[in-house]
Each structure stands twice: as structure tokens, then as C-alpha cells.
Design a protein around this motif. Structure first.
Motif, short mmCIF file in Angstrom:
data_model
loop_
_atom_site.label_atom_id
_atom_site.label_comp_id
_atom_site.label_asym_id
_atom_site.label_seq_id
_atom_site.Cartn_x
_atom_site.Cartn_y
_atom_site.Cartn_z
N GLU A 60 0.26 -3.07 15.92
CA GLU A 60 1.74 -3.12 15.86
C GLU A 60 2.17 -3.02 14.38
N THR A 61 1.41 -3.63 13.59
CA THR A 61 1.90 -3.79 12.27
C THR A 61 1.62 -2.56 11.58
N VAL A 62 0.80 -1.43 11.76
CA VAL A 62 0.45 -0.34 11.24
C VAL A 62 1.92 0.36 11.76
N CYS A 63 2.09 0.53 12.94
CA CYS A 63 3.08 1.19 13.57
C CYS A 63 4.63 1.04 12.87
N ASP A 64 4.80 -0.49 12.57
CA ASP A 64 6.11 -0.86 12.04
C ASP A 64 6.08 -0.33 10.61
N TYR A 65 4.91 -0.48 9.70
CA TYR A 65 4.81 0.05 8.37
C TYR A 65 5.36 1.46 8.37
N VAL A 66 4.58 2.37 9.10
CA VAL A 66 5.06 3.48 9.15
C VAL A 66 6.29 4.08 9.75
N HIS A 67 6.90 3.25 10.58
CA HIS A 67 8.52 3.37 10.84
C HIS A 67 9.39 3.10 9.92
N GLU A 68 9.01 2.12 9.09
CA GLU A 68 9.92 1.69 8.05
C GLU A 68 9.50 2.34 6.79
N GLY A 69 8.99 3.23 6.49
CA GLY A 69 8.76 4.16 5.54
C GLY A 69 7.34 4.61 4.99
N GLY A 70 6.46 3.83 5.72
CA GLY A 70 5.02 3.96 5.13
C GLY A 70 4.36 5.27 5.45
N LYS A 71 3.26 5.45 4.94
CA LYS A 71 2.45 6.65 5.10
C LYS A 71 0.95 6.44 5.37
N TYR B 104 0.87 -1.31 -0.01
CA TYR B 104 0.05 -0.10 0.03
C TYR B 104 0.79 1.19 -0.09
N SER B 105 0.62 2.39 -0.74
CA SER B 105 1.19 3.54 -0.50
C SER B 105 0.72 4.38 0.65
N VAL B 106 -0.41 4.23 0.90
CA VAL B 106 -1.02 5.19 2.25
C VAL B 106 -2.11 4.34 3.03
N ILE B 107 -2.03 4.16 4.18
CA ILE B 107 -3.00 3.65 5.07
C ILE B 107 -3.95 4.85 5.62
N VAL B 108 -5.27 4.69 5.50
CA VAL B 108 -6.09 5.55 5.90
C VAL B 108 -6.84 4.93 7.16
N LEU B 109 -6.76 5.60 8.30
CA LEU B 109 -7.56 5.09 9.61
C LEU B 109 -8.71 6.36 9.93
N SER B 110 -9.76 6.05 9.50
CA SER B 110 -10.86 7.06 9.52
C SER B 110 -11.79 6.49 10.74
N ASP B 111 -11.90 7.24 11.83
CA ASP B 111 -12.70 7.02 12.95
C ASP B 111 -12.48 5.54 13.29
#
Length: 168
Positions: free
Chosen positions: A20-31, A1-8
């Protein structure tokens, strides 16, 4: 994915492993784009999780979602009119906000929009990744002549620009 959106989205909707997977994803360069709502931010039960580290804002507690009051609203205003996220975005319609999360921006972040003199769009980094937080909740009804922020002509250009900023 190029960007993850968490809405509400709250912690229980994701579960601990996905969070934790979302946190790892962003930490390693995710958006990541996080958008408010009745179950988001302080109401999301994120206390004592790593997710709070990646947000460019500090939460003020479980009751951070505030209402302007009956028949009242706040104007959505730019804080940095020349920011790339606001390119081509007009505020002539004076978009109105009825509910939003009151948060505190962390150091080394950018506040791009305010409502009620409180941060409404805050941009930041986490590890190698980028995070945008929109503290608005798409709830409420405007008085005659008021434009809800989600019906405002600037909404789609703003979203496009947020995704562009995240992807750069």
C-alpha cells in the motif's frame, strides 16, 4: 527515493503495508519499475490488491510466465524505434528472450518492446506517478551465437533510458 525497483517480487515479500505504501508513493508522484521473474506479476499473488491498478498492464493469471520451449527463444524487438527510452539502444545483436510474462497493456499506455509479439516493456502512469513494467525474466540459456537479453550491449543503455523516462 527517486525510483523504486521491484524485481521478481511477490506480495508476500513486500507485505500488505509496504504494498500500500508503494501504491501511495506512486499515486502521489513517485516512480516505479517492475521487472519480471518466477515470483512476479501473475505468480506474485497480487489478486484483489490495489497494486494491480497501478500496473500499466493487466495480468493474465497465475501462470502468465511462459517459456519459449527447449532450444527456442523469442527476439526482443522495438515497437516504437523513435521512443526516448530506445535512444542509443541497438538491436543489431538480436537479443533473445527465453521466459517472459504474457500480459495485456491497459489503455493509455505505451508498448515500447515486444517479445513473441507480446508486450515486454510497457510504460504508464498512475495518479501523478509513472510506472515502467519489464515483463522479461532473466532465466534461460541461449543456443550458440544467441545473446541473452541481459548480456546484450543494449541492456545498460535501455536501463539508463528507462530511469531517465521515469525521472522526467
Amino acid at each position: 527515493y527517486s525510483v523504486i525497483v521491484l524485481s521478481d517480487v511477490n506480495r508476500k515479500a513486500l507485505g500488505d503495508v509496504a504494498l500500500e505504501t508503494v501504491c501511495d508513493y506512486v499515486h502521489e508522484g513517485g516512480k516505479l519499475l517492475v521487472v519480471g521473474g518466477p515470483y512476479a506479476y501473475g505468480n506474485g499473488e497480487f489478486e484483489d490488491t490495489r497494486f494491480l491498478q497501478l500496473l500499466p498492464v493487466k495480468l493474465s493469471g497465475p501462470f502468465d510466465l511462459k517459456w519459449a520451449g527447449k532450444g527456442k527463444s523469442w527476439e526482443l524487438t522495438p515497437t516504437k524505434a523513435d521512443h526516448s527510452v530506445l535512444k542509443g539502444v541497438s538491436f543489431d545483436e538480436k537479443p533473445r528472450v527465453f521466459w517472459h510474462h504474457f500480459v495485456t497493456p491497459k489503455e493509455d499506455t505505451e508498448v515500447v518492446l515486444n517479445a513473441a509479439e507480446q508486450p515486454a516493456l510497457v510504460l504508464g502512469k498512475y495518479g501523478k506517478g509513472k510506472v515502467a513494467t519489464l515483463t522479461l525474466s532473466p532465466t534461460g540459456i541461449g543456443a550458440e551465437g544467441e545473446i541473452q537479453w541481459w548480456d546484450w550491449d543494449g541492456w545498460f543503455p535501455l536501463v539508463r533510458n528507462i530511469f531517465t523516462w521515469l525521472s522526467d
